[in-house]
Design a protein around this motif. Structure first.
Motif, short mmCIF file in Angstrom:
data_model
loop_
_atom_site.label_atom_id
_atom_site.label_comp_id
_atom_site.label_asym_id
_atom_site.label_seq_id
_atom_site.Cartn_x
_atom_site.Cartn_y
_atom_site.Cartn_z
N TRP A 39 49.34 -16.59 44.64
CA TRP A 39 50.00 -17.07 43.42
C TRP A 39 49.15 -18.06 42.64
O TRP A 39 49.05 -17.95 41.42
CB TRP A 39 51.40 -17.62 43.74
CG TRP A 39 52.41 -16.51 43.70
CD1 TRP A 39 52.99 -15.88 44.76
CD2 TRP A 39 52.90 -15.85 42.53
NE1 TRP A 39 53.82 -14.88 44.32
CE2 TRP A 39 53.78 -14.84 42.95
CE3 TRP A 39 52.67 -16.02 41.17
CZ2 TRP A 39 54.45 -14.00 42.05
CZ3 TRP A 39 53.33 -15.19 40.27
CH2 TRP A 39 54.21 -14.19 40.73
N PRO A 40 48.49 -19.03 43.27
CA PRO A 40 47.64 -19.91 42.47
C PRO A 40 46.52 -19.16 41.74
O PRO A 40 46.21 -19.47 40.58
CB PRO A 40 47.06 -20.90 43.49
CG PRO A 40 48.11 -20.94 44.57
CD PRO A 40 48.63 -19.52 44.65
N VAL A 43 48.10 -17.16 38.82
CA VAL A 43 48.46 -18.05 37.72
C VAL A 43 47.22 -18.49 36.95
O VAL A 43 47.23 -18.55 35.72
CB VAL A 43 49.27 -19.25 38.25
CG1 VAL A 43 49.38 -20.35 37.24
CG2 VAL A 43 50.65 -18.77 38.67
N TRP A 108 54.56 -21.54 40.97
CA TRP A 108 53.75 -20.61 40.18
C TRP A 108 54.53 -19.33 39.90
O TRP A 108 54.50 -18.81 38.79
CB TRP A 108 52.46 -20.27 40.93
CG TRP A 108 51.73 -21.45 41.47
CD1 TRP A 108 51.43 -21.68 42.79
CD2 TRP A 108 51.23 -22.58 40.76
NE1 TRP A 108 50.76 -22.87 42.91
CE2 TRP A 108 50.63 -23.45 41.68
CE3 TRP A 108 51.24 -22.94 39.41
CZ2 TRP A 108 50.04 -24.65 41.31
CZ3 TRP A 108 50.65 -24.14 39.05
CH2 TRP A 108 50.06 -24.97 39.99
N THR A 112 55.96 -17.86 36.22
CA THR A 112 55.61 -16.49 35.82
C THR A 112 56.86 -15.67 35.55
O THR A 112 56.98 -15.01 34.52
CB THR A 112 54.73 -15.82 36.90
OG1 THR A 112 53.57 -16.62 37.11
CG2 THR A 112 54.32 -14.42 36.48
N HIS A 140 52.73 -29.55 37.46
CA HIS A 140 52.18 -28.22 37.69
C HIS A 140 51.89 -27.52 36.36
O HIS A 140 50.84 -26.91 36.19
CB HIS A 140 53.14 -27.38 38.53
CG HIS A 140 53.07 -27.69 39.98
ND1 HIS A 140 53.69 -28.77 40.54
CD2 HIS A 140 52.43 -27.07 40.99
CE1 HIS A 140 53.45 -28.80 41.83
NE2 HIS A 140 52.68 -27.78 42.13
N TYR A 147 50.28 -21.01 29.92
CA TYR A 147 51.69 -20.85 30.27
C TYR A 147 52.56 -21.74 29.38
O TYR A 147 53.58 -21.30 28.86
CB TYR A 147 51.94 -21.24 31.73
CG TYR A 147 51.81 -20.12 32.71
CD1 TYR A 147 52.93 -19.47 33.22
CD2 TYR A 147 50.57 -19.71 33.16
CE1 TYR A 147 52.82 -18.45 34.15
CE2 TYR A 147 50.43 -18.69 34.09
CZ TYR A 147 51.56 -18.06 34.58
OH TYR A 147 51.45 -17.05 35.49
N ILE A 180 44.01 -26.05 40.04
CA ILE A 180 45.09 -25.32 40.70
C ILE A 180 44.60 -24.94 42.09
O ILE A 180 43.55 -24.34 42.24
CB ILE A 180 45.46 -24.04 39.93
CG1 ILE A 180 45.99 -24.38 38.55
CG2 ILE A 180 46.47 -23.22 40.71
CD1 ILE A 180 46.24 -23.17 37.68
N ASP A 185 50.31 -27.19 45.97
CA ASP A 185 51.63 -26.58 46.10
C ASP A 185 51.82 -26.17 47.54
O ASP A 185 51.31 -25.12 47.95
CB ASP A 185 51.76 -25.39 45.16
CG ASP A 185 53.12 -24.73 45.23
OD1 ASP A 185 54.03 -25.28 45.91
OD2 ASP A 185 53.32 -23.68 44.61
N ALA A 188 52.73 -22.55 48.25
CA ALA A 188 51.91 -21.45 47.71
C ALA A 188 51.57 -20.46 48.80
O ALA A 188 51.44 -20.80 49.96
CB ALA A 188 50.62 -22.01 47.10
#
Length: 189
Positions: A39-40, A43, A108, A112, A140, A147, A180, A185, A188
C-alpha cells in the motif's frame, strides 16, 4: 512493465467498457502496475500520477482555485470536473479488476478507496477515515499532494475530508512532508 513508466499519458477522457482488460485500457494497465505493490508503494505511485495529471491537464489558475476553494469560470469548473471524473474512473476500473477484499486496513487504502466510484469501497473508507484521529490523517495526507488535490477536486463541498485535504496539501507544498514508508504506518502491508 517498467515501474517508472508514466501511465497518465494513456488516461482517456472516458474508459470504454469494451476495452476492459485490454493492453490499451488505462485501468487495466494501472491494475497491472500496482497489483503486487504494498500500500505505501501503491500510494506513492498513484500520488505521483494524480499530481502529474493535474499539472498536465489543468491551468495554474484552475489548480489554485481548487486548492483555495475559489469559484471558477464555467470552462475552468468543467476542466476540473473532467480531470476528477477521469482519474476516479481509471482508478475505480483498476480496483474493479484487482477485486480485493473490501476491508479497510490502512490509512493508505482508506484514502485510495475514498476516491473510488463504488460504494463497496468508498463507504467503508469513509467510516474508517471518520473514526480515525484527524491529526494522524492530516500527517499522512500531507505526504500526498496528488491525493490531497484530487480529494479537493472531487469533493467541491466543504466536507471534513476536503478541509483535511486542503490543510494537508499546504503542508505538503510547504515542505512539511516525510517519506512514505511502512514504518510511518504500523498497519501498512
Amino acid at each position: 512493465m517498467d515501474q517508472s513508466e508514466d501511465l497518465t499519458a494513456f488516461w482517456p477522457v472516458t474508459t470504454p467498457n469494451s476495452a476492459q482488460g485490454s493492453s490499451s485500457d488505462p485501468a487495466h494497465l494501472l491494475s497491472l502496475k500496482i497489483e503486487y505493490l504494498t500500500w505505501p508503494d501503491r500510494v506513492r505511485e498513484l500520488d505521483r500520477m494524480f499530481w502529474s495529471d493535474a499539472n498536465q491537464r489543468l491551468s495554474h489558475e484552475e489548480i489554485t482555485a481548487v486548492i483555495n476553494r475559489q469559484a471558477l469560470p464555467a470552462e475552468g469548473a468543467l476542466a476540473v470536473d473532467a480531470y476528477a471524473r477521469q482519474v476516479k474512473q481509471v482508478l475505480t476500473g483498476a480496483f474493479v479488476q484487482l477485486n480485493e477484499p473490501q476491508t479497510v486496513g490502512t490509512v493508505w487504502q482508506a484514502f485510495t478507496w475514498l476516491l473510488l466510484d463504488r460504494e463497496r469501497e468508498r463507504l467503508p473508507a469513509l467510516a474508517w477515515l471518520r473514526a480515525a484521529d484527524p491529526l494522524v490523517l492530516r500527517d499522512h495526507l500531507a505526504m500526498l499532494p496528488g491525493y490531497a488535490f484530487l480529494i479537493l477536486a472531487a469533493m467541491p463541498t466543504d466536507s471534513v475530508e476536503a478541509f483535511l485535504a486542503r490543510d494537508a496539501f499546504w503542508d505538503a507544498m510547504l515542505g512539511a512532508t516525510r517519506e512514505i514508508s511502512s514504518e510511518s504506518d504500523p498497519t501498512a502491508d
